[in-house]
Design a protein around this motif. Structure first.
Motif, PDB file in Angstrom:
ATOM      1  N   ILE A  44     108.036  55.920 -78.691  1.00  9.58           N
ATOM      2  CA  ILE A  44     109.035  56.258 -77.680  1.00  9.58           C
ATOM      3  C   ILE A  44     108.512  57.292 -76.687  1.00  9.58           C
ATOM      4  O   ILE A  44     108.860  57.269 -75.503  1.00  9.58           O
ATOM      5  CB  ILE A  44     110.327  56.766 -78.355  1.00  9.58           C
ATOM      6  CG1 ILE A  44     110.908  55.690 -79.272  1.00  9.58           C
ATOM      7  CG2 ILE A  44     111.354  57.167 -77.309  1.00  9.58           C
ATOM      8  CD1 ILE A  44     111.223  54.388 -78.583  1.00  9.58           C
ATOM      9  N   ASP A  45     107.630  58.174 -77.154  1.00 10.29           N
ATOM     10  CA  ASP A  45     107.090  59.196 -76.253  1.00 10.29           C
ATOM     11  C   ASP A  45     105.800  58.759 -75.563  1.00 10.29           C
ATOM     12  O   ASP A  45     105.098  59.569 -74.968  1.00 10.29           O
ATOM     13  CB  ASP A  45     106.859  60.515 -76.999  1.00 10.29           C
ATOM     14  CG  ASP A  45     105.970  60.335 -78.229  1.00 10.29           C
ATOM     15  OD1 ASP A  45     105.480  59.211 -78.447  1.00 10.29           O
ATOM     16  OD2 ASP A  45     105.775  61.315 -78.967  1.00 10.29           O
ATOM     17  N   GLY A  46     105.459  57.464 -75.658  1.00 12.59           N
ATOM     18  CA  GLY A  46     104.366  56.924 -74.854  1.00 12.59           C
ATOM     19  C   GLY A  46     103.005  56.867 -75.506  1.00 12.59           C
ATOM     20  O   GLY A  46     102.030  56.502 -74.845  1.00 12.59           O
TER      21      GLY A  46
ATOM     22  N   ASP B 212     121.882  41.833 -91.099  1.00 13.80           N
ATOM     23  CA  ASP B 212     122.445  43.065 -91.661  1.00 13.80           C
ATOM     24  C   ASP B 212     121.465  44.241 -91.653  1.00 13.80           C
ATOM     25  O   ASP B 212     121.764  45.297 -92.220  1.00 13.80           O
ATOM     26  CB  ASP B 212     122.954  42.846 -93.094  1.00 13.80           C
ATOM     27  CG  ASP B 212     124.054  41.802 -93.151  1.00 13.80           C
ATOM     28  OD1 ASP B 212     124.847  41.736 -92.198  1.00 13.80           O
ATOM     29  OD2 ASP B 212     124.098  41.042 -94.134  1.00 13.80           O
ATOM     30  N   GLN B 213     120.313  44.074 -91.009  1.00 14.12           N
ATOM     31  CA  GLN B 213     119.329  45.153 -90.910  1.00 14.12           C
ATOM     32  C   GLN B 213     119.729  46.111 -89.778  1.00 14.12           C
ATOM     33  O   GLN B 213     120.253  45.692 -88.747  1.00 14.12           O
ATOM     34  CB  GLN B 213     117.958  44.532 -90.640  1.00 14.12           C
ATOM     35  CG  GLN B 213     116.806  45.488 -90.426  1.00 14.12           C
ATOM     36  CD  GLN B 213     115.515  44.742 -90.112  1.00 14.12           C
ATOM     37  OE1 GLN B 213     115.491  43.518 -90.034  1.00 14.12           O
ATOM     38  NE2 GLN B 213     114.441  45.473 -89.919  1.00 14.12           N
ATOM     39  N   THR B 214     119.487  47.406 -89.957  1.00 12.47           N
ATOM     40  CA  THR B 214     119.704  48.373 -88.884  1.00 12.47           C
ATOM     41  C   THR B 214     118.387  48.571 -88.139  1.00 12.47           C
ATOM     42  O   THR B 214     117.356  48.859 -88.757  1.00 12.47           O
ATOM     43  CB  THR B 214     120.200  49.713 -89.430  1.00 12.47           C
ATOM     44  OG1 THR B 214     121.467  49.510 -90.078  1.00 12.47           O
ATOM     45  CG2 THR B 214     120.392  50.720 -88.307  1.00 12.47           C
ATOM     46  N   VAL B 215     118.409  48.414 -86.827  1.00 10.28           N
ATOM     47  CA  VAL B 215     117.197  48.504 -86.017  1.00 10.28           C
ATOM     48  C   VAL B 215     117.396  49.540 -84.929  1.00 10.28           C
ATOM     49  O   VAL B 215     118.516  49.940 -84.609  1.00 10.28           O
ATOM     50  CB  VAL B 215     116.841  47.143 -85.378  1.00 10.28           C
ATOM     51  CG1 VAL B 215     116.589  46.092 -86.445  1.00 10.28           C
ATOM     52  CG2 VAL B 215     117.932  46.688 -84.407  1.00 10.28           C
ATOM     53  N   HIS B 216     116.280  49.964 -84.346  1.00  8.09           N
ATOM     54  CA  HIS B 216     116.314  50.877 -83.203  1.00  8.09           C
ATOM     55  C   HIS B 216     116.192  50.053 -81.927  1.00  8.09           C
ATOM     56  O   HIS B 216     115.314  49.195 -81.811  1.00  8.09           O
ATOM     57  CB  HIS B 216     115.170  51.885 -83.285  1.00  8.09           C
ATOM     58  CG  HIS B 216     115.241  52.939 -82.228  1.00  8.09           C
ATOM     59  ND1 HIS B 216     116.057  54.040 -82.333  1.00  8.09           N
ATOM     60  CD2 HIS B 216     114.611  53.045 -81.033  1.00  8.09           C
ATOM     61  CE1 HIS B 216     115.916  54.788 -81.256  1.00  8.09           C
ATOM     62  NE2 HIS B 216     115.047  54.207 -80.448  1.00  8.09           N
ATOM     63  N   VAL B 217     117.078  50.308 -80.988  1.00  7.51           N
ATOM     64  CA  VAL B 217     117.085  49.600 -79.702  1.00  7.51           C
ATOM     65  C   VAL B 217     116.637  50.564 -78.615  1.00  7.51           C
ATOM     66  O   VAL B 217     117.263  51.606 -78.402  1.00  7.51           O
ATOM     67  CB  VAL B 217     118.488  49.044 -79.375  1.00  7.51           C
ATOM     68  CG1 VAL B 217     118.474  48.334 -78.029  1.00  7.51           C
ATOM     69  CG2 VAL B 217     118.962  48.102 -80.475  1.00  7.51           C
ATOM     70  N   SER B 218     115.530  50.214 -77.938  1.00 10.00           N
ATOM     71  CA  SER B 218     114.987  51.067 -76.871  1.00 10.00           C
ATOM     72  C   SER B 218     114.973  50.303 -75.562  1.00 10.00           C
ATOM     73  O   SER B 218     114.487  49.169 -75.502  1.00 10.00           O
ATOM     74  CB  SER B 218     113.553  51.511 -77.201  1.00 10.00           C
ATOM     75  OG  SER B 218     113.533  52.327 -78.343  1.00 10.00           O
TER      76      SER B 218
ATOM     77  N   HIS C 153     117.850  54.159 -72.733  1.00 15.88           N
ATOM     78  CA  HIS C 153     118.668  54.370 -73.916  1.00 15.88           C
ATOM     79  C   HIS C 153     117.852  54.154 -75.185  1.00 15.88           C
ATOM     80  O   HIS C 153     116.931  53.339 -75.221  1.00 15.88           O
ATOM     81  CB  HIS C 153     119.894  53.437 -73.917  1.00 15.88           C
ATOM     82  CG  HIS C 153     119.570  51.993 -73.667  1.00 15.88           C
ATOM     83  ND1 HIS C 153     119.465  51.464 -72.403  1.00 15.88           N
ATOM     84  CD2 HIS C 153     119.313  50.956 -74.516  1.00 15.88           C
ATOM     85  CE1 HIS C 153     119.166  50.176 -72.476  1.00 15.88           C
ATOM     86  NE2 HIS C 153     119.057  49.841 -73.752  1.00 15.88           N
ATOM     87  N   ASP C 154     118.180  54.911 -76.213  1.00 19.17           N
ATOM     88  CA  ASP C 154     117.595  54.808 -77.550  1.00 19.17           C
ATOM     89  C   ASP C 154     118.731  54.961 -78.548  1.00 19.17           C
ATOM     90  O   ASP C 154     119.275  56.058 -78.715  1.00 19.17           O
ATOM     91  CB  ASP C 154     116.540  55.900 -77.770  1.00 19.17           C
ATOM     92  CG  ASP C 154     115.249  55.622 -77.014  1.00 19.17           C
ATOM     93  OD1 ASP C 154     114.479  54.766 -77.472  1.00 19.17           O
ATOM     94  OD2 ASP C 154     115.034  56.254 -75.967  1.00 19.17           O
ATOM     95  N   VAL C 155     119.086  53.850 -79.190  1.00 18.31           N
ATOM     96  CA  VAL C 155     120.203  53.860 -80.131  1.00 18.31           C
ATOM     97  C   VAL C 155     119.841  53.023 -81.354  1.00 18.31           C
ATOM     98  O   VAL C 155     118.953  52.162 -81.295  1.00 18.31           O
ATOM     99  CB  VAL C 155     121.499  53.310 -79.490  1.00 18.31           C
ATOM    100  CG1 VAL C 155     121.964  54.197 -78.351  1.00 18.31           C
ATOM    101  CG2 VAL C 155     121.297  51.881 -78.996  1.00 18.31           C
ATOM    102  N   ASP C 156     120.533  53.287 -82.445  1.00 24.49           N
ATOM    103  CA  ASP C 156     120.414  52.449 -83.639  1.00 24.49           C
ATOM    104  C   ASP C 156     121.592  51.477 -83.670  1.00 24.49           C
ATOM    105  O   ASP C 156     122.743  51.881 -83.420  1.00 24.49           O
ATOM    106  CB  ASP C 156     120.420  53.310 -84.905  1.00 24.49           C
ATOM    107  CG  ASP C 156     119.158  54.147 -85.048  1.00 24.49           C
ATOM    108  OD1 ASP C 156     118.131  53.758 -84.437  1.00 24.49           O
ATOM    109  OD2 ASP C 156     119.197  55.177 -85.737  1.00 24.49           O
TER     110      ASP C 156
ATOM    111  N   SER D 252     125.757  45.622 -79.095  1.00 22.49           N
ATOM    112  CA  SER D 252     126.568  46.156 -78.005  1.00 22.49           C
ATOM    113  C   SER D 252     125.754  46.856 -76.933  1.00 22.49           C
ATOM    114  O   SER D 252     126.110  46.849 -75.755  1.00 22.49           O
ATOM    115  CB  SER D 252     127.625  47.112 -78.558  1.00 22.49           C
ATOM    116  OG  SER D 252     127.006  48.185 -79.244  1.00 22.49           O
ATOM    117  N   ARG D 253     124.616  47.480 -77.296  1.00 18.87           N
ATOM    118  CA  ARG D 253     123.847  48.236 -76.310  1.00 18.87           C
ATOM    119  C   ARG D 253     122.580  47.524 -75.848  1.00 18.87           C
ATOM    120  O   ARG D 253     121.960  47.939 -74.878  1.00 18.87           O
ATOM    121  CB  ARG D 253     123.457  49.605 -76.885  1.00 18.87           C
ATOM    122  CG  ARG D 253     124.595  50.598 -76.979  1.00 18.87           C
ATOM    123  CD  ARG D 253     125.206  50.903 -75.608  1.00 18.87           C
ATOM    124  NE  ARG D 253     124.232  51.268 -74.611  1.00 18.87           N
ATOM    125  CZ  ARG D 253     123.731  52.483 -74.451  1.00 18.87           C
ATOM    126  NH1 ARG D 253     124.119  53.455 -75.256  1.00 18.87           N
ATOM    127  NH2 ARG D 253     122.858  52.745 -73.495  1.00 18.87           N
ATOM    128  N   ALA D 254     122.141  46.502 -76.562  1.00 20.14           N
ATOM    129  CA  ALA D 254     120.879  45.843 -76.216  1.00 20.14           C
ATOM    130  C   ALA D 254     121.028  45.064 -74.911  1.00 20.14           C
ATOM    131  O   ALA D 254     121.998  44.332 -74.714  1.00 20.14           O
ATOM    132  CB  ALA D 254     120.443  44.904 -77.333  1.00 20.14           C
TER     133      ALA D 254
END
Length: 732
Positions: free
Chosen positions: A320-322, A365-371, A383-386, A418-420
């Motif tokens: 995320i920080d490059g 049913d997996q929780t992922v990180h959406v960037s 945005h960065d959300v789970d 919802s955020r992707a």
């Protein structure tokens, strides 16, 4: 390829989730509007057994049932996925729109695919836009094949079309674009046209007859072999020239026979490496038939010649920080890296995200990180959300077939993220990663809109937010100067679809209004003004007098305020008040209501009262002084000027330059670029290029591209300024 008869697989053709990247092929279909891409996808699905003989899926719909807008407009407007199974291989067919306004959907399809089928019509030929996409694929080494459709047309000529394809796509090596089969014609009809009823394999020298609606293999007659000898020899030489066995050409030229098996293996390797581009023919199945002409051969090419996802170049991934992160190519056991290649809304499921998994395995049913990063200029905030993955499914028409997981190399749909948004990266929650976004075209057609009614106004912002989340080729602008809501699109058809989706999906009715550019005002000559604000009505009054001088400055100077008061005529505490009043009036304009820029305002003198002077009084006096100075001066209306760069074919350079001059443009220079194109640079007033995206496409047959960026404001010709003022007077 072509020497193996494939039995009809029936229900096995309905592809589910793949178990290994080796058993996946991701293929994007590319071609101009009307070339037959969607019809070809349906024919391939029928041959693979994914639909019944009437071309229907279980719910009665067809594989092309995606969007009501497509039915109304009679053309594809979005990327669609049709997965089928052939010979144990899952084939993800990505059907893209052919119309230039929806090139963003094409870009998404290219991102998700590992190979491309270029669909060209035997009756229409190869257009400039298709050539440009071919060059883009060539630049990244994407394997390609060519499919000739519409062979039933009266003037269709497969041999001539193959020659045209070799000229259009084989600039570096025409012998790398060659047919694998030649068409067989049936009895001549009364109109003189002989329909294509089968194919003859140039390598296998077998006949494949489709006249009964099912593929039947047979040996050719002795009179037919001489007809293919020249084409066969050329194909063999083309394959051998790309062979990794450098001794094969010498042996062939020395008269040594080459086994068909060896030729087919070399052909498959050359296609997968993107150095040989076979030409095939295809036609949809007749009513009640099971297989369309050439569809078996095409599926064999896809499954045996096109590369697996394992051969896809490793995507560039960072933290995320490059910081760069190295990943194993397409490893189902590696850290998760997936990308949202398309976002859409389904009336029953809600938001659907089409995902390509590049690494790891995505599970329900997996929780992922959406960037999501890098699209702030399109109205997409970083945005960065789970988020929790809900149902996973593979689409087919209007159906969604549930799957438990999606491995690296495969595609599937995720519901209710919802955020992707399109272009976002999905990665492991405890190891968030980011994929480099793919290049998207700039939307250059402005569409100014306003809510039709108060209820629409309440829903407008949410509807627009959803619209741009689905389509990153749109850009939403809230123009602070003109106070307009502007939706930037790629063309008229793109704008029409946006308005239709606002109405039908999100229940928002809008009105399209004329788009305004951000005009400015400035003083053309030096002028003086006196602001007198004196009110005495008993009790505490108001008293402020100031005298100013205004002079024009060079472009880009803004508003400069200078204090030259001597002797305390204006007390020091009120000089900032005068400046504040001047700047407030400048923001409102002094002649036509546009912001005033590029002037120096000098405060020379004034008067104050020990009791009645105040901050507010001197603000008012400063504004009055600026208005009085403007009343005695010549005021220029300034218009924004854009730097425009147009990349066009050499044949259209004269027409483009003439058109730019007609728009009050100044051509700054031209530059030759590879591929027979010229880059034209010019400066053009923005008011003249509002519809340039449409006009340029019409002028160059869709083969030119242009970019624009703001350069500066400069004085507008008097006759144009008078026309603008008159139009605004009537509008008010």
């Amino acid at each position: 390829m072509g020497d193996k008869a494939q039995t009809h697989p029936g229900a096995a053709g309905r592809a589910q989730a793949a178990d290994h990247p080796q058993s996946v092929r991701n293929v994007v279909l590319v071609g101009h509007s009307g070339s037959g891409k969607t019809t070809l996808v349906e024919a391939l699905a029928l041959t693979a057994g994914a639909v019944n003989r009437a071309g229907r899926v279980e719910d009665g719909g067809t594989v092309s049932d995606y969007d009501d807008i497509e039915h109304r407009q009679q053309r594809s407007v979005q990327l669609s996925l049709v997965p089928v199974e052939w010979d144990g291989i899952k084939v993800n067919l990505l059907d893209t729109p052919g119309y230039a306004d929806f090139v963003g959907e094409l870009r998404a399809g290219l991102r998700a695919a590992d190979a491309a089928l270029f669909v060209v019509s035997a009756s229409d030929g190869v257009d400039g836009s298709t050539r440009m996409v071919w060059e883009e694929c060539a630049a990244v080494g994407m394997p390609r094949a060519i499919v000739v459709t519409h062979l039933e047309a009266a003037r269709a000529d497969f041999e001539e079309m193959t020659r045209i394809c070799a000229e259009a796509f084989g600039a570096d090596d025409p012998d790398a674009v060659l047919p694998l089969y030649l068409p067989l014609h049936g009895p001549q009809a009364p109109d003189g046209h002989a329909p294509v009823t089968g194919l003859i394999g140039l390598l296998s020298q077998k006949l494949f007859d489709y006249s009964t609606g099912e593929r039947k293999e047979s040996e050719p007659g002795e009179d037919q072999l001489p007809l293919i000898e020249e084409a066969r020899n050329r194909l063999i030489e083309g394959i051998i020239s790309e062979s990794e066995d450098e001794t094969l050409m010498d042996r062939y030229l020395g008269g040594e026979p080459v086994e068909v098996k060896t030729l087919i293996e070399d052909l498959e390797r050359a296609v997968a490496r993107g150095v040989f581009f076979p030409v095939l023919a295809a036609a949809p199945a007749a009513e009640g038939s099971r297989q369309g002409l050439g569809t078996v051969e095409l599926l064999e090419l896809i499954t045996r010649g096109f590369p697996t996802p394992l051969e896809h170049e490793t995507v560039r991934v960072t933290t995320i920080d490059g910081k760069p992160r190295e990943l194993e190519p397409c490893d189902p056991d590696a850290p998760l890296v997936a990308e949202v290649v398309k976002t859409s809304s389904d009336p029953y499921v809600g938001r659907l995200s089409l995902i390509r998994v590049f690494s790891g395995t995505l599970r329900a049913d997996q929780t992922v990180h959406v960037s999501g990063h890098g699209l702030a200029d399109r109205g997409h905030e970083d945005h960065d959300v789970d988020e929790r993955i809900g149902a996973l499914s593979t689409p087919f028409g209007k159906q969604q077939r549930p799957v438990s997981h999606v491995i690296a190399g495969d595609l599937a749909c995720v519901a209710k993220l919802s955020r992707a948004e399109t272009g976002d990266t999905l990665s492991a929650k405890d190891d968030p990663l980011l994929m480099e976004p793919w290049q998207m075209p700039d939307p250059l057609l402005p569409l100014a809109i306003q809510a039709h009614s108060k209820p629409d106004e309440d829903k407008l912002s949410q509807g627009l937010a959803r619209l741009v989340a689905e389509d990153p080729t749109m850009r939403l602008e809230q123009n602070q100067d003109t106070h307009q809501v502007v939706l930037w699109c790629l063309g008229e058809a793109h704008a029409d679809v946006a308005l239709e989706r606002l109405r039908s999906r999100y229940g928002v009715q809008v009105d399209v209004v004329p788009h305004k550019v951000s005009l400015r005002e400035t003083f053309a000559t030096k002028a003086a003004g006196r602001g007198r604000h004196v009110k005495q009505s008993g009790g505490h009054g108001q008293f402020a007098i100031c005298e100013i001088e205004v002079e024009p400055l060079p472009g880009g100077s803004g508003i400069e305020f200078v204090d030259k008061v001597v002797g305390g005529a204006v007390p020091r505490q009120f000089i900032p008040s005068v400046e504040k009043g001047v700047r407030a009036q400048a923001a409102k304009g002094v002649a036509a209501g546009y912001p005033l820029i590029d002037v120096r305002v000098t405060l020379l003198d004034g008067k104050a009262h020990s009791v009645d002077s105040s901050d507010a009084a001197f603000q008012t006096a400063g504004a009055l002084a600026l208005r009085e100075a403007a009343a005695d001066a010549r005021i220029h209306l300034l218009e924004p000027v854009a730097e425009v760069s147009v990349l066009t074919g050499d044949d259209f350079v004269g027409a483009v330059m003439s058109d730019l001059s007609g728009r009050r443009g100044r051509v700054l220079g031209t530059e030759q670029t590879p591929g027979g194109r010229t880059l034209i640079r010019a400066e053009v007033p923005e008011i003249e290029i509002g519809r340039y995206a449409i006009d340029l496409r019409s002028m160059t047959h869709g083969t030119a591209r242009f970019g624009r960026r703001y350069a500066r404001h400069e004085p507008m010709p008097q006759q144009v300024a008078d026309r603008i003022r008159e139009e605004e007077r009537k509008a008010s």
